[in-house]
Motif scaffolding. Structure first.
Motif, mmCIF file in Angstrom:
data_model
loop_
_atom_site.group_PDB
_atom_site.id
_atom_site.type_symbol
_atom_site.label_atom_id
_atom_site.label_comp_id
_atom_site.label_asym_id
_atom_site.label_seq_id
_atom_site.Cartn_x
_atom_site.Cartn_y
_atom_site.Cartn_z
ATOM 1 N N ARG A 1 0.841 -1.199 0.000
ATOM 2 C CA ARG A 1 0.000 0.000 0.000
ATOM 3 C C ARG A 1 0.879 1.254 0.000
ATOM 4 N NH1 ARG A 1 -4.436 1.138 -1.742
ATOM 5 N NH2 ARG A 1 -5.377 -0.612 -0.687
ATOM 6 N N GLY A 2 1.980 1.226 0.760
ATOM 7 C CA GLY A 2 2.880 2.378 0.813
ATOM 8 C C GLY A 2 3.435 2.732 -0.553
ATOM 9 N N ILE A 3 3.868 1.734 -1.308
ATOM 10 C CA ILE A 3 4.388 1.974 -2.658
ATOM 11 C C ILE A 3 3.271 2.512 -3.545
ATOM 12 C CG2 ILE A 3 5.285 0.874 -4.748
ATOM 13 C CD1 ILE A 3 7.462 1.155 -2.659
ATOM 14 N N ALA A 4 2.114 1.874 -3.507
ATOM 15 C CA ALA A 4 0.987 2.294 -4.350
ATOM 16 C C ALA A 4 0.589 3.741 -4.058
ATOM 17 C CB ALA A 4 -0.200 1.361 -4.144
ATOM 18 N N ASP A 5 0.659 4.135 -2.794
ATOM 19 C CA ASP A 5 0.237 5.481 -2.405
ATOM 20 C C ASP A 5 1.282 6.555 -2.693
ATOM 21 O OD1 ASP A 5 -2.176 4.486 -1.508
ATOM 22 O OD2 ASP A 5 -1.616 4.543 0.628
ATOM 23 N N PHE B 1 8.792 -0.534 0.685
ATOM 24 C CA PHE B 1 9.776 0.309 1.347
ATOM 25 C C PHE B 1 10.456 -0.531 2.424
ATOM 26 C CE2 PHE B 1 6.678 3.648 0.029
ATOM 27 C CZ PHE B 1 7.524 4.350 -0.815
ATOM 28 N N PRO B 2 11.758 -0.275 2.704
ATOM 29 C CA PRO B 2 12.433 -1.054 3.737
ATOM 30 C C PRO B 2 11.717 -1.059 5.085
ATOM 31 C CG PRO B 2 14.029 0.213 2.488
ATOM 32 C CD PRO B 2 12.659 0.656 2.022
ATOM 33 N N ASP B 3 11.064 0.053 5.452
ATOM 34 C CA ASP B 3 10.384 0.086 6.753
ATOM 35 C C ASP B 3 9.072 -0.695 6.764
ATOM 36 O OD1 ASP B 3 8.740 1.828 5.357
ATOM 37 O OD2 ASP B 3 9.032 3.521 6.710
ATOM 38 N N GLU B 4 8.669 -1.223 5.598
ATOM 39 C CA GLU B 4 7.468 -2.065 5.531
ATOM 40 C C GLU B 4 7.815 -3.544 5.673
ATOM 41 O OE1 GLU B 4 4.319 0.101 2.690
ATOM 42 O OE2 GLU B 4 6.139 -0.551 1.631
ATOM 43 N N SER C 1 13.481 12.177 -4.558
ATOM 44 C CA SER C 1 14.851 11.931 -4.141
ATOM 45 C C SER C 1 14.874 11.389 -2.719
ATOM 46 C CB SER C 1 15.652 13.235 -4.217
ATOM 47 O OG SER C 1 17.025 12.979 -4.071
ATOM 48 N N GLY C 2 15.936 10.670 -2.389
ATOM 49 C CA GLY C 2 16.112 10.180 -1.034
ATOM 50 C C GLY C 2 15.194 9.029 -0.664
ATOM 51 N N VAL C 3 14.743 8.277 -1.666
ATOM 52 C CA VAL C 3 13.820 7.174 -1.419
ATOM 53 C C VAL C 3 14.492 5.858 -1.821
ATOM 54 C CG1 VAL C 3 11.618 6.146 -2.109
ATOM 55 C CG2 VAL C 3 11.778 8.607 -1.753
ATOM 56 N N THR C 4 14.397 4.877 -0.943
ATOM 57 C CA THR C 4 14.894 3.527 -1.232
ATOM 58 C C THR C 4 13.707 2.586 -1.322
ATOM 59 O OG1 THR C 4 16.984 3.930 -0.095
ATOM 60 C CG2 THR C 4 16.340 1.623 -0.396
ATOM 61 N N ILE C 5 13.722 1.749 -2.361
ATOM 62 C CA ILE C 5 12.663 0.758 -2.578
ATOM 63 C C ILE C 5 13.317 -0.608 -2.705
ATOM 64 C CG2 ILE C 5 10.876 -0.026 -4.196
ATOM 65 C CD1 ILE C 5 10.461 2.938 -4.944
ATOM 66 N N TRP C 6 12.717 -1.588 -2.075
ATOM 67 C CA TRP C 6 13.179 -2.966 -2.200
ATOM 68 C C TRP C 6 12.216 -3.743 -3.088
ATOM 69 C CZ3 TRP C 6 14.141 -4.797 3.528
ATOM 70 C CH2 TRP C 6 15.276 -4.154 4.042
ATOM 71 N N ALA D 1 4.679 5.299 -13.206
ATOM 72 C CA ALA D 1 5.803 5.309 -14.160
ATOM 73 C C ALA D 1 7.077 4.794 -13.502
ATOM 74 C CB ALA D 1 6.020 6.716 -14.721
ATOM 75 N N ILE D 2 7.283 5.144 -12.243
ATOM 76 C CA ILE D 2 8.480 4.677 -11.529
ATOM 77 C C ILE D 2 8.348 3.200 -11.193
ATOM 78 C CG2 ILE D 2 9.873 4.937 -9.440
ATOM 79 C CD1 ILE D 2 9.085 7.941 -9.467
ATOM 80 N N GLN D 3 7.184 2.796 -10.685
ATOM 81 C CA GLN D 3 6.978 1.381 -10.360
ATOM 82 C C GLN D 3 7.249 0.499 -11.579
ATOM 83 O OE1 GLN D 3 3.237 0.483 -8.343
ATOM 84 N NE2 GLN D 3 3.108 2.627 -7.697
ATOM 85 N N MET D 4 6.663 0.888 -12.709
ATOM 86 C CA MET D 4 6.838 0.088 -13.927
ATOM 87 C C MET D 4 8.294 0.058 -14.367
ATOM 88 S SD MET D 4 3.957 -1.238 -14.339
ATOM 89 C CE MET D 4 4.411 -2.076 -15.830
#
Length: 108
Positions: free
Chosen positions: A15-19, A104-107, A87-92, A24-27
């Protein structure tokens, strides 16, 4: 011998990523994984994507660095069509073996 990550199962986002991350970035992140698979890269179960903004000719571009630990790998690319670069965002992206999750790492 450890199983190699295949990133071939169903793909999910939290949900965090979707929100917070525009489609465009997800894809682009999913496409980056598919491109590495197509090249035959050996991939770690955890793919790390670090987002930043880089100014090119006065325009903000979405820059992404993809890295993994085993085997060590690092590459960067730009994402076109992003309305608001961040900027400043990390996604796993994790490969569980039967499905893949973008979070997100905190999820975790």
């Amino acid at each position: 011998m450890e199983d190699k990550a295949t990133f071939s199962g169903n793909k999910y986002t939290t949900r965090g990523i979707a929100d917070r991350i525009e489609p465009a970035i997800q894809m682009a992140l999913w496409r980056a994984i598919e491109a590495r698979k197509a090249r035959g890269d050996e991939m770690d179960h955890l793919q790390v994507f670090v987002l930043s903004v880089e100014m090119v000719d006065g325009e903000p571009l979405q820059k992404v660095i993809n890295r993994q630990e085993q085997p060590e790998h690092r590459e960067s690319f730009y994402v076109e069509g992003v309305k608001e670069p961040i900027s400043g965002v990390t996604i796993w992206v994790l490969d569980s073996g039967s499905y893949c999750t973008m979070l997100f790492p905190d999820e975790y």
